[in-house]
Design a protein around this motif. Structure first.
Motif, PDB file in Angstrom:
ATOM      1  N   LEU A   1       0.825  -1.208   0.000  1.00 30.57           N
ATOM      2  CA  LEU A   1       0.000   0.000   0.000  1.00 30.57           C
ATOM      3  C   LEU A   1       0.854   1.251   0.000  1.00 30.57           C
ATOM      4  N   ALA A   2       2.036   1.173   0.617  1.00 36.13           N
ATOM      5  CA  ALA A   2       2.953   2.322   0.610  1.00 36.13           C
ATOM      6  C   ALA A   2       3.408   2.630  -0.812  1.00 36.13           C
ATOM      7  N   VAL A   3       3.617   1.581  -1.616  1.00 40.76           N
ATOM      8  CA  VAL A   3       3.991   1.781  -3.019  1.00 40.76           C
ATOM      9  C   VAL A   3       2.867   2.487  -3.768  1.00 40.76           C
ATOM     10  N   LEU A   4       1.627   2.044  -3.553  1.00 41.38           N
ATOM     11  CA  LEU A   4       0.482   2.674  -4.219  1.00 41.38           C
ATOM     12  C   LEU A   4       0.296   4.104  -3.748  1.00 41.38           C
ATOM     13  N   ARG A   5       0.566   4.354  -2.474  1.00 38.70           N
ATOM     14  CA  ARG A   5       0.466   5.711  -1.946  1.00 38.70           C
ATOM     15  C   ARG A   5       1.502   6.610  -2.613  1.00 38.70           C
ATOM     16  N   ALA A   6       2.737   6.109  -2.753  1.00 39.60           N
ATOM     17  CA  ALA A   6       3.799   6.886  -3.398  1.00 39.60           C
ATOM     18  C   ALA A   6       3.467   7.175  -4.858  1.00 39.60           C
ATOM     19  N   ASP A   7       2.710   6.277  -5.489  1.00 43.05           N
ATOM     20  CA  ASP A   7       2.302   6.469  -6.879  1.00 43.05           C
ATOM     21  C   ASP A   7       1.082   7.377  -7.018  1.00 43.05           C
ATOM     22  N   GLY A   8       0.543   7.815  -5.876  1.00 45.04           N
ATOM     23  CA  GLY A   8      -0.600   8.717  -5.931  1.00 45.04           C
ATOM     24  C   GLY A   8      -1.918   8.033  -6.250  1.00 45.04           C
ATOM     25  N   LEU A   9      -2.012   6.728  -6.000  1.00 48.08           N
ATOM     26  CA  LEU A   9      -3.226   5.983  -6.347  1.00 48.08           C
ATOM     27  C   LEU A   9      -4.197   5.830  -5.189  1.00 48.08           C
ATOM     28  N   VAL A  10      -3.695   5.869  -3.941  1.00 52.92           N
ATOM     29  CA  VAL A  10      -4.568   5.702  -2.785  1.00 52.92           C
ATOM     30  C   VAL A  10      -4.180   6.700  -1.704  1.00 52.92           C
ATOM     31  N   THR A  11      -5.086   6.899  -0.741  1.00 52.31           N
ATOM     32  CA  THR A  11      -4.793   7.748   0.398  1.00 52.31           C
ATOM     33  C   THR A  11      -3.819   7.060   1.333  1.00 52.31           C
ATOM     34  N   SER A  12      -3.316   7.815   2.310  1.00 55.26           N
ATOM     35  CA  SER A  12      -2.240   7.294   3.141  1.00 55.26           C
ATOM     36  C   SER A  12      -2.619   7.088   4.606  1.00 55.26           C
ATOM     37  N   ARG A  13      -3.894   7.287   4.988  1.00 61.76           N
ATOM     38  CA  ARG A  13      -4.245   7.170   6.398  1.00 61.76           C
ATOM     39  C   ARG A  13      -4.228   5.722   6.865  1.00 61.76           C
ATOM     40  N   ARG A  14      -3.593   5.492   8.011  1.00 58.03           N
ATOM     41  CA  ARG A  14      -3.586   4.149   8.580  1.00 58.03           C
ATOM     42  C   ARG A  14      -4.836   3.942   9.439  1.00 58.03           C
ATOM     43  N   GLY A  15      -5.187   2.698   9.606  1.00 55.58           N
ATOM     44  CA  GLY A  15      -6.328   2.381  10.445  1.00 55.58           C
ATOM     45  C   GLY A  15      -7.657   2.460   9.732  1.00 55.58           C
ATOM     46  N   THR A  16      -7.661   2.905   8.473  1.00 54.83           N
ATOM     47  CA  THR A  16      -8.887   2.951   7.690  1.00 54.83           C
ATOM     48  C   THR A  16      -8.621   2.299   6.343  1.00 54.83           C
ATOM     49  N   ARG A  17      -9.689   1.917   5.683  1.00 57.68           N
ATOM     50  CA  ARG A  17      -9.536   1.343   4.344  1.00 57.68           C
ATOM     51  C   ARG A  17      -9.110   2.430   3.376  1.00 57.68           C
ATOM     52  N   ARG A  18      -8.097   2.129   2.567  1.00 56.47           N
ATOM     53  CA  ARG A  18      -7.567   3.129   1.651  1.00 56.47           C
ATOM     54  C   ARG A  18      -8.602   3.508   0.598  1.00 56.47           C
ATOM     55  N   VAL A  19      -8.655   4.796   0.307  1.00 54.84           N
ATOM     56  CA  VAL A  19      -9.566   5.316  -0.712  1.00 54.84           C
ATOM     57  C   VAL A  19      -8.794   5.521  -2.006  1.00 54.84           C
ATOM     58  N   VAL A  20      -9.356   5.057  -3.113  1.00 52.57           N
ATOM     59  CA  VAL A  20      -8.720   5.214  -4.419  1.00 52.57           C
ATOM     60  C   VAL A  20      -8.822   6.677  -4.837  1.00 52.57           C
ATOM     61  N   LEU A  21      -7.677   7.277  -5.187  1.00 53.93           N
ATOM     62  CA  LEU A  21      -7.652   8.682  -5.566  1.00 53.93           C
ATOM     63  C   LEU A  21      -7.942   8.887  -7.042  1.00 53.93           C
ATOM     64  N   GLY A  22      -7.631   7.923  -7.862  1.00 57.36           N
ATOM     65  CA  GLY A  22      -7.874   8.108  -9.285  1.00 57.36           C
ATOM     66  C   GLY A  22      -7.262   6.987 -10.083  1.00 57.36           C
ATOM     67  N   THR A  23      -7.541   6.986 -11.380  1.00 60.81           N
ATOM     68  CA  THR A  23      -7.037   5.932 -12.247  1.00 60.81           C
ATOM     69  C   THR A  23      -6.122   6.474 -13.327  1.00 60.81           C
ATOM     70  N   ALA A  24      -5.654   7.717 -13.195  1.00 63.66           N
ATOM     71  CA  ALA A  24      -4.721   8.272 -14.176  1.00 63.66           C
ATOM     72  C   ALA A  24      -3.407   7.509 -14.144  1.00 63.66           C
ATOM     73  N   ARG A  25      -2.784   7.371 -15.300  1.00 61.46           N
ATOM     74  CA  ARG A  25      -1.486   6.709 -15.355  1.00 61.46           C
ATOM     75  C   ARG A  25      -0.476   7.550 -14.588  1.00 61.46           C
ATOM     76  N   VAL A  26       0.316   6.907 -13.743  1.00 59.99           N
ATOM     77  CA  VAL A  26       1.227   7.626 -12.868  1.00 59.99           C
ATOM     78  C   VAL A  26       2.663   7.468 -13.349  1.00 59.99           C
ATOM     79  N   GLN A  27       3.370   8.592 -13.417  1.00 59.22           N
ATOM     80  CA  GLN A  27       4.780   8.568 -13.754  1.00 59.22           C
ATOM     81  C   GLN A  27       5.560   9.138 -12.592  1.00 59.22           C
ATOM     82  N   SER A  28       6.558   8.402 -12.120  1.00 60.54           N
ATOM     83  CA  SER A  28       7.353   8.849 -10.985  1.00 60.54           C
ATOM     84  C   SER A  28       8.588   9.586 -11.460  1.00 60.54           C
ATOM     85  N   PHE A  29       8.957  10.649 -10.725  1.00 63.85           N
ATOM     86  CA  PHE A  29      10.176  11.374 -11.041  1.00 63.85           C
ATOM     87  C   PHE A  29      11.395  10.722 -10.388  1.00 63.85           C
TER      88      PHE A  29
END
Length: 258
Positions: free
Chosen positions: A59-87
């Motif tokens: 989940l930390a990988v998905l968070r770094a990619d901007g795909l999900v929220t980062s709050r612990r203790g709750t189910r992660r919320v999907v932020l979007g489905t755009a293709r992500v490019q990392s710098f």
């Protein structure tokens, strides 16, 4: 819950990457919808037969990619489905698209050789009177227009670009075969209004907002080999940036004029 027995070559690193890859594929395919929630950590752990720690790494990988929220203790919320490019790594559009399972495309709209203006001379470290090659290209992902690419090359690079077929998918790969390597880049991200060319090529309204990436790329010796301005349709791509107190690649600037 503990990890199930695995083969010796299946390390924890391999496991969390596998979980992250599967979840990324599900998110980008729309399986959870926009703003949907992922299954609970325990449910994911049970599904893959891994520990919650392994799931948190994925989940930390998905968070770094901007795909999900980062709050612990709750189910992660999907932020979007755009293709992500990392710098965190420098990839050409073609290489990045293929790594996401997309089919990249490119079509050259124009190529002009002319004297460099003051801004181009500064970015490419050129002497007064130097010439540049300027390209305008439409880039697609699996046949869908997503980006208009404007690139300025110094003449010694542009002469090679001018010899390429107009529908060649990648400029970077054939240039690499000639010993021109794109190894380092400075990026600036902002929003710009679509002009007439953008509207015509991307099918959007003139004046509508586009995500712009301004990029200067250098070779291993630090010599600039391109200065590019890429304009993306909103919702088609997102950029992720990792920074820390030790070293930060992200800086904020007031918007500069075109």
């Amino acid at each position: 819950m503990t990890d199930v027995a695995v083969d010796p070559d299946r390390s924890v690193g391999t496991l969390y990457r596998k979980v992250a890859a599967d979840l990324r594929e599900a998110i980008t395919s729309g399986a959870y919808g926009e703003a949907g929630r992922l299954p609970a950590e325990g449910a994911i752990a049970e599904q893959y037969g891994v520990s919650r720690g392994t799931v948190r790494q994925a989940l930390a990988v998905l968070r770094a990619d901007g795909l999900v929220t980062s709050r612990r203790g709750t189910r992660r919320v999907v932020l979007g489905t755009a293709r992500v490019q990392s710098f965190s790594e420098l990839l050409s559009f073609t290489h990045w698209a293929r790594s996401m399972g997309e089919e990249p495309g490119g079509r050259l709209e124009s190529l002009v050789r002319r004297p460099a203006d003051a801004a181009e001379r500064e970015q490419l470290r050129l002497e007064p009177g130097s010439e540049v090659y300027v390209t305008l290209r439409l880039r697609t992902l699996s046949g869908t227009p997503v980006m208009v690419e404007r690139t300025v090359y110094p003449s010694w690079v542009g002469e090679l670009v001018a010899q390429l077929p107009p529908d060649v998918v990648s400029h970077t790969e054939p240039l690499r075969e000639h010993g021109i390597l794109f190894t380092d880049a400075d990026h600036t991200i902002d929003v710009v209004a679509a002009n007439a060319d953008d509207a015509r090529l991307l099918g959007c309204r003139r004046g509508s907002p586009l995500l712009r990436e301004k990029r200067r790329t250098t070779d291993p010796t630090g010599i600039p080999v391109e200065w590019s301005q890429d304009r993306y349709l909103p919702g088609t791509v997102a950029f992720s940036i990792h920074n820390s107190l030790a070293s930060s690649a992200l800086s904020r600037h007031t918007r500069e004029g075109d």
